[in-house]
Write a protein that holds these residues in place. Structure first.
Motif, PDB file in Angstrom:
ATOM      1  N   VAL A 102      40.246  50.517  46.496  1.00  0.00           N
ATOM      2  CA  VAL A 102      39.896  49.951  45.189  1.00  0.00           C
ATOM      3  C   VAL A 102      40.648  50.683  44.086  1.00  0.00           C
ATOM      4  CG1 VAL A 102      38.042  49.626  43.508  1.00  0.00           C
ATOM      5  CG2 VAL A 102      37.631  49.135  45.926  1.00  0.00           C
ATOM      6  N   VAL A 103      40.613  52.006  44.134  1.00  0.00           N
ATOM      7  CA  VAL A 103      41.260  52.808  43.098  1.00  0.00           C
ATOM      8  C   VAL A 103      42.769  52.602  43.121  1.00  0.00           C
ATOM      9  CG1 VAL A 103      41.748  55.166  42.369  1.00  0.00           C
ATOM     10  CG2 VAL A 103      39.414  54.518  43.004  1.00  0.00           C
ATOM     11  N   ALA A 104      43.353  52.537  44.306  1.00  0.00           N
ATOM     12  CA  ALA A 104      44.807  52.343  44.412  1.00  0.00           C
ATOM     13  C   ALA A 104      45.223  50.985  43.852  1.00  0.00           C
ATOM     14  CB  ALA A 104      45.245  52.477  45.867  1.00  0.00           C
ATOM     15  N   ALA A 105      44.422  49.963  44.099  1.00  0.00           N
ATOM     16  CA  ALA A 105      44.749  48.614  43.630  1.00  0.00           C
ATOM     17  C   ALA A 105      44.498  48.465  42.137  1.00  0.00           C
ATOM     18  CB  ALA A 105      43.944  47.581  44.414  1.00  0.00           C
ATOM     19  N   GLY A 106      43.433  49.084  41.642  1.00  0.00           N
ATOM     20  CA  GLY A 106      43.103  48.982  40.229  1.00  0.00           C
ATOM     21  C   GLY A 106      42.620  47.606  39.830  1.00  0.00           C
ATOM     22  N   VAL A 107      42.422  47.428  38.544  1.00  0.00           N
ATOM     23  CA  VAL A 107      41.924  46.150  38.033  1.00  0.00           C
ATOM     24  C   VAL A 107      42.919  45.027  38.300  1.00  0.00           C
ATOM     25  CG1 VAL A 107      41.248  44.903  35.932  1.00  0.00           C
ATOM     26  CG2 VAL A 107      40.494  47.270  36.279  1.00  0.00           C
ATOM     27  N   ASP A 108      44.198  45.320  38.202  1.00  0.00           N
ATOM     28  CA  ASP A 108      45.209  44.272  38.406  1.00  0.00           C
ATOM     29  C   ASP A 108      45.308  43.823  39.859  1.00  0.00           C
ATOM     30  OD1 ASP A 108      45.862  44.229  35.738  1.00  0.00           O
ATOM     31  OD2 ASP A 108      47.543  45.628  35.947  1.00  0.00           O
ATOM     32  N   GLY A 109      45.028  44.734  40.798  1.00  0.00           N
ATOM     33  CA  GLY A 109      45.286  44.400  42.192  1.00  0.00           C
ATOM     34  C   GLY A 109      44.088  44.162  43.073  1.00  0.00           C
ATOM     35  N   TRP A 110      42.921  44.774  42.750  1.00  0.00           N
ATOM     36  CA  TRP A 110      41.783  44.615  43.652  1.00  0.00           C
ATOM     37  C   TRP A 110      41.261  43.187  43.605  1.00  0.00           C
ATOM     38  CZ3 TRP A 110      40.448  46.611  47.854  1.00  0.00           C
ATOM     39  CH2 TRP A 110      39.169  46.442  48.391  1.00  0.00           C
ATOM     40  N   ALA A 111      40.977  42.631  44.778  1.00  0.00           N
ATOM     41  CA  ALA A 111      40.475  41.251  44.902  1.00  0.00           C
ATOM     42  C   ALA A 111      41.490  40.236  44.389  1.00  0.00           C
ATOM     43  CB  ALA A 111      39.137  41.085  44.176  1.00  0.00           C
ATOM     44  N   ARG A 112      42.760  40.554  44.491  1.00  0.00           N
ATOM     45  CA  ARG A 112      43.816  39.589  44.170  1.00  0.00           C
ATOM     46  C   ARG A 112      44.406  39.068  45.481  1.00  0.00           C
ATOM     47  NH1 ARG A 112      46.333  38.118  39.688  1.00  0.00           N
ATOM     48  NH2 ARG A 112      45.457  39.838  38.476  1.00  0.00           N
ATOM     49  N   HIS A 113      44.692  37.775  45.522  1.00  0.00           N
ATOM     50  CA  HIS A 113      45.180  37.152  46.753  1.00  0.00           C
ATOM     51  C   HIS A 113      46.458  36.376  46.477  1.00  0.00           C
ATOM     52  CE1 HIS A 113      41.371  38.085  48.773  1.00  0.00           C
ATOM     53  NE2 HIS A 113      40.765  37.678  47.682  1.00  0.00           N
ATOM     54  N   ASP A 114      47.171  36.048  47.541  1.00  0.00           N
ATOM     55  CA  ASP A 114      48.404  35.272  47.396  1.00  0.00           C
ATOM     56  C   ASP A 114      48.310  33.928  48.117  1.00  0.00           C
ATOM     57  OD1 ASP A 114      48.488  36.063  50.020  1.00  0.00           O
ATOM     58  OD2 ASP A 114      50.346  37.224  49.865  1.00  0.00           O
ATOM     59  N   ASP A 115      47.092  33.475  48.390  1.00  0.00           N
ATOM     60  CA  ASP A 115      46.895  32.219  49.120  1.00  0.00           C
ATOM     61  C   ASP A 115      47.611  31.041  48.451  1.00  0.00           C
ATOM     62  OD1 ASP A 115      44.789  34.147  49.342  1.00  0.00           O
ATOM     63  OD2 ASP A 115      43.601  32.718  50.491  1.00  0.00           O
ATOM     64  N   GLY A 116      47.620  31.040  47.120  1.00  0.00           N
ATOM     65  CA  GLY A 116      48.112  29.861  46.411  1.00  0.00           C
ATOM     66  C   GLY A 116      49.534  29.960  45.913  1.00  0.00           C
ATOM     67  N   VAL A 117      50.260  30.986  46.302  1.00  0.00           N
ATOM     68  CA  VAL A 117      51.626  31.145  45.812  1.00  0.00           C
ATOM     69  C   VAL A 117      52.447  29.903  46.146  1.00  0.00           C
ATOM     70  CG1 VAL A 117      53.758  32.456  46.079  1.00  0.00           C
ATOM     71  CG2 VAL A 117      51.578  33.652  45.888  1.00  0.00           C
ATOM     72  N   GLY A 118      53.098  29.352  45.136  1.00  0.00           N
ATOM     73  CA  GLY A 118      53.920  28.159  45.325  1.00  0.00           C
ATOM     74  C   GLY A 118      53.182  26.850  45.178  1.00  0.00           C
ATOM     75  N   THR A 119      51.873  26.911  44.915  1.00  0.00           N
ATOM     76  CA  THR A 119      51.075  25.690  44.749  1.00  0.00           C
ATOM     77  C   THR A 119      50.681  25.528  43.283  1.00  0.00           C
ATOM     78  OG1 THR A 119      50.159  25.914  46.973  1.00  0.00           O
ATOM     79  CG2 THR A 119      48.991  24.458  45.451  1.00  0.00           C
ATOM     80  N   ARG A 467      29.703  49.269  49.384  1.00  0.00           N
ATOM     81  CA  ARG A 467      29.642  48.009  50.149  1.00  0.00           C
ATOM     82  C   ARG A 467      29.888  46.816  49.236  1.00  0.00           C
ATOM     83  NH1 ARG A 467      25.463  50.860  52.931  1.00  0.00           N
ATOM     84  NH2 ARG A 467      26.037  51.190  55.138  1.00  0.00           N
ATOM     85  N   ALA A 468      29.317  46.874  48.043  1.00  0.00           N
ATOM     86  CA  ALA A 468      29.524  45.776  47.100  1.00  0.00           C
ATOM     87  C   ALA A 468      30.996  45.653  46.731  1.00  0.00           C
ATOM     88  CB  ALA A 468      28.670  45.997  45.846  1.00  0.00           C
ATOM     89  N   LEU A 469      31.663  46.760  46.495  1.00  0.00           N
ATOM     90  CA  LEU A 469      33.084  46.718  46.150  1.00  0.00           C
ATOM     91  C   LEU A 469      33.905  46.116  47.287  1.00  0.00           C
ATOM     92  CD1 LEU A 469      33.483  50.196  44.413  1.00  0.00           C
ATOM     93  CD2 LEU A 469      33.510  47.940  43.324  1.00  0.00           C
ATOM     94  N   HIS A 470      33.532  46.416  48.512  1.00  0.00           N
ATOM     95  CA  HIS A 470      34.255  45.855  49.652  1.00  0.00           C
ATOM     96  C   HIS A 470      34.106  44.338  49.717  1.00  0.00           C
ATOM     97  CE1 HIS A 470      34.683  44.704  53.982  1.00  0.00           C
ATOM     98  NE2 HIS A 470      35.750  45.465  53.858  1.00  0.00           N
ATOM     99  N   GLU A 471      33.007  43.802  49.238  1.00  0.00           N
ATOM    100  CA  GLU A 471      32.743  42.373  49.308  1.00  0.00           C
ATOM    101  C   GLU A 471      33.561  41.563  48.305  1.00  0.00           C
ATOM    102  OE1 GLU A 471      28.603  41.952  48.598  1.00  0.00           O
ATOM    103  OE2 GLU A 471      27.984  42.725  50.544  1.00  0.00           O
ATOM    104  N   LEU A 472      33.986  42.184  47.210  1.00  0.00           N
ATOM    105  CA  LEU A 472      34.579  41.405  46.120  1.00  0.00           C
ATOM    106  C   LEU A 472      35.785  40.568  46.532  1.00  0.00           C
ATOM    107  CD1 LEU A 472      34.561  40.513  43.213  1.00  0.00           C
ATOM    108  CD2 LEU A 472      35.810  42.595  42.602  1.00  0.00           C
TER     109      LEU A 472
END
Length: 562
Positions: A102-119, A467-472
């Motif tokens: 979580v700390v390494a990803a930060g606000v910009d990266g945590w819970a960010r996905h690339d599922d929709g790239v190109g759509t 545990r909550a942070l892992h769920e996000l």
């Protein structure tokens, strides 16, 4: 690597060693409802037993024995339960890894996905007629649509927020006639608009365009065009106050000028999707699930409201791969006919998703406040925002799934008490900053994460936050897929509750708290800040660093303890 990946990889490897054929395509891991049953559980033995010709319980036992003999990372116990469920007990270290991620990803990266790239996705919402201010009921669709767009953006999609302006037709004519009547000092026509805003806007129009008599230096304004511009300005203003900014304002009139409506009709004719009967042009919508065919052009040659809508969606499909529409509760019948029209034009109806928002019951002092635009008794959305604040309004509109009716209690939402959900969540974020400020005052810095002993985080309250942070990330991905931002609202309320519990039971600073534990807890606080910030941004809600709380006597106090 997510701990679930290492567990599922190990499960598949053991199943292969046990001769299970075919191997399951997926290994489902779920959190047991009872924490005593472990951290994760899989039904893979039940799912694989029949195809493998095995007894589920026996297969589960063999699987557990092999996994326990060479356990995946963090796994300290494996057991079989019931008819063949395999439960995994993990060391707390897996949650310490979550915090590091979580700390390494930060606000910009945590819970960010690339599922929709190109759509490309167009989310169309609000789209109210420019015939008056937005009312409180519009707020629900506005906040929902914007948060859906935020979720798509978080998941990598190329998102456009679009407002479709219904700027032609009978309602616009009635609106213009209503303004003209009030400018001339006459009563509004029976089929006109009767709200107080008509009187107010008529007075504005006279003041802006003449010397007060209607024929002064400024000349007389066209009620249609002046009212159109005034209504759109009103819409933009209140939406911007809610941090809702549209990328595109698409005018229905523009399709008349561009020939898009004629081109759409030609496309439909080319595929035999329309026919003439009684002098009217009909869409063969029953061919694709509608309960009856729909008129596109009346016998006098005028298009119905449906024809421009079909042309508009044809235009949107030329600009995007997926369309999302957010409509009010009176548009249920619209879904089937629009899906049919898109199918007849050769588009996959599944690529047009339509969310129907249910009604909002606005209450003040325990009594319902009506939302009717026509009776003059409506409550404008701007009034709601002024009374409770933009953050409180947005959060409240997003508390429930939009397919459920909602009661919006203005008194509660405006209060600064824990019973107010948005206050409770934002207060958690403010508390975090209070803790950090106090640590700075006392000379405590977190230092480098690599130097922190996160193994000291073992209190149940601490682990609950982790545990909550892992769920996000899962919550964000599912909320995007299901277009359900209320799932983020539910999650952030749970995280806030967990953090408040941690704050109450686990002191960060003070006598008896050893410095290494303070450092570890400061990193936990930082992880919680990241989770809160991500979720609040998805909801379009601010993350304040200072707040005041009302006590039982109605007095305000910060009431902080760290």
């Amino acid at each position: 690597m997510d701990v679930r990946d290492s567990i599922t990889d190990a499960v598949r490897s053991v199943l292969a060693d046990l001769g299970v054929d075919p191997l399951p395509t997926t290994v489902q891991l779920e959190r047991p409802g009872n924490p005593d049953h472990g951290d994760w559980s899989t039904n893979v033995a039940l799912a694989s037993a029949k195809a493998a010709g095995r007894n589920p319980r026996e297969l589960g036992t063999q699987l557990a024995e092999c996994l326990l003999a060479a356990p995946p990372a963090h796994v300290v116990g494996v057991e079989v339960a019931g008819p063949g469920f395999v439960n995994f007990h993990l060391a707390d270290s897996w949650l310490h890894e979550v915090l590091a991620d979580v700390v390494a990803a930060g606000v910009d990266g945590w819970a960010r996905h690339d599922d929709g790239v190109g759509t490309r996705v167009i989310v169309e919402f609000v789209s109210a007629n420019p015939t008056g201010p937005l009312h409180a009921g519009h707020g629900r669709g506005a906040c929902y649509g914007d948060s859906v767009a935020r979720l798509y953006d978080r998941c990598g999609y190329d998102v456009v927020r679009e407002f479709y302006i219904n700027d032609r037709g009978l309602q616009m004519q009635n609106f213009a006639a209503s303004l003209a009547a009030r400018v001339a000092g006459r009563d509004v026509p029976e089929d006109g608009y009767h709200g107080q805003y008509i009187d107010d806007w008529a007075a504005e129009m006279v003041a802006e365009t003449s010397d007060g008599t209607g024929d002064g230096p400024g000349g007389a304004a066209d009620p249609m065009e002046w009212g159109y511009a005034r209504a759109l300005a009103s819409h933009r203003s209140v939406l911007e106050s809610l941090s809702i900014d549209f990328d595109s304002w698409f005018s229905e009139r523009s399709m008349i000028a561009s020939g898009a409506i004629d081109a759409t009709l030609a496309d439909l004719q080319a595929v035999g999707a329309v026919y003439e009967e009684g002098g009217a042009v009909w869409l063969r919508s029953t061919d694709h699930g509608d309960d009856k065919d729909r008129v596109l052009f009346k016998s006098d040659g005028e298009p119905t409201y449906l024809m421009p809508d079909v042309a508009y969606h044809r235009d949107k499909f030329g600009r995007a791969d997926r369309l999302v529409n957010v409509f009010g509760a009176d548009h249920h019948g619209y879904v089937a006919r629009m899906h049919a029209a898109m199918a007849l034009l050769g588009h996959d109806p599944a690529e047009l998703e339509i969310a129907i928002t249910q009604l909002v019951s606005l209450q003040r002092d325990g009594r319902e406040v009506r939302l009717s635009k026509r009776t003059g008794e409506m409550v404008e959305l701007a009034e709601v925002v002024d009374e409770v604040g933009a953050d409180a309004a947005r959060f409240t509109y997003l508390l429930l799934s939009v397919d459920s009716p909602q009661t919006f209690d203005l008194d509660l939402v405006a209060s600064q008490v824990n019973e107010n959900p948005v206050f409770y969540v934002q207060y958690a974020h403010a508390r975090i900053h209070q803790i950090v400020r106090r640590a700075d005052e006392e000379g405590f810095g977190r230092g480098a994460l690599a130097d922190a002993d996160l193994s000291l985080l073992s209190h149940p309250r601490e682990l609950q936050v982790l545990r909550a942070l892992h769920e996000l990330p899962d919550i964000v991905e599912r909320a995007c897929r299901e277009q359900a931002p209320h799932q983020v609202t539910t999650w952030v309320r749970d995280l806030a509750s967990s953090f408040h519990g941690f704050y109450h039971d686990c002191r960060v600073l003070g006598e008896g708290i050893e410095p290494p534990l303070t450092v570890a807890r400061l990193w936990l606080v930082e992880g919680a800040r990241i989770g809160l910030a991500v979720a609040l941004d998805l909801l379009g809600v601010g993350a304040p660093t200072e707040m005041w709380r009302e006590d039982q006597a109605g007095e305000q106090s910060e009431g902080e303890r760290v």
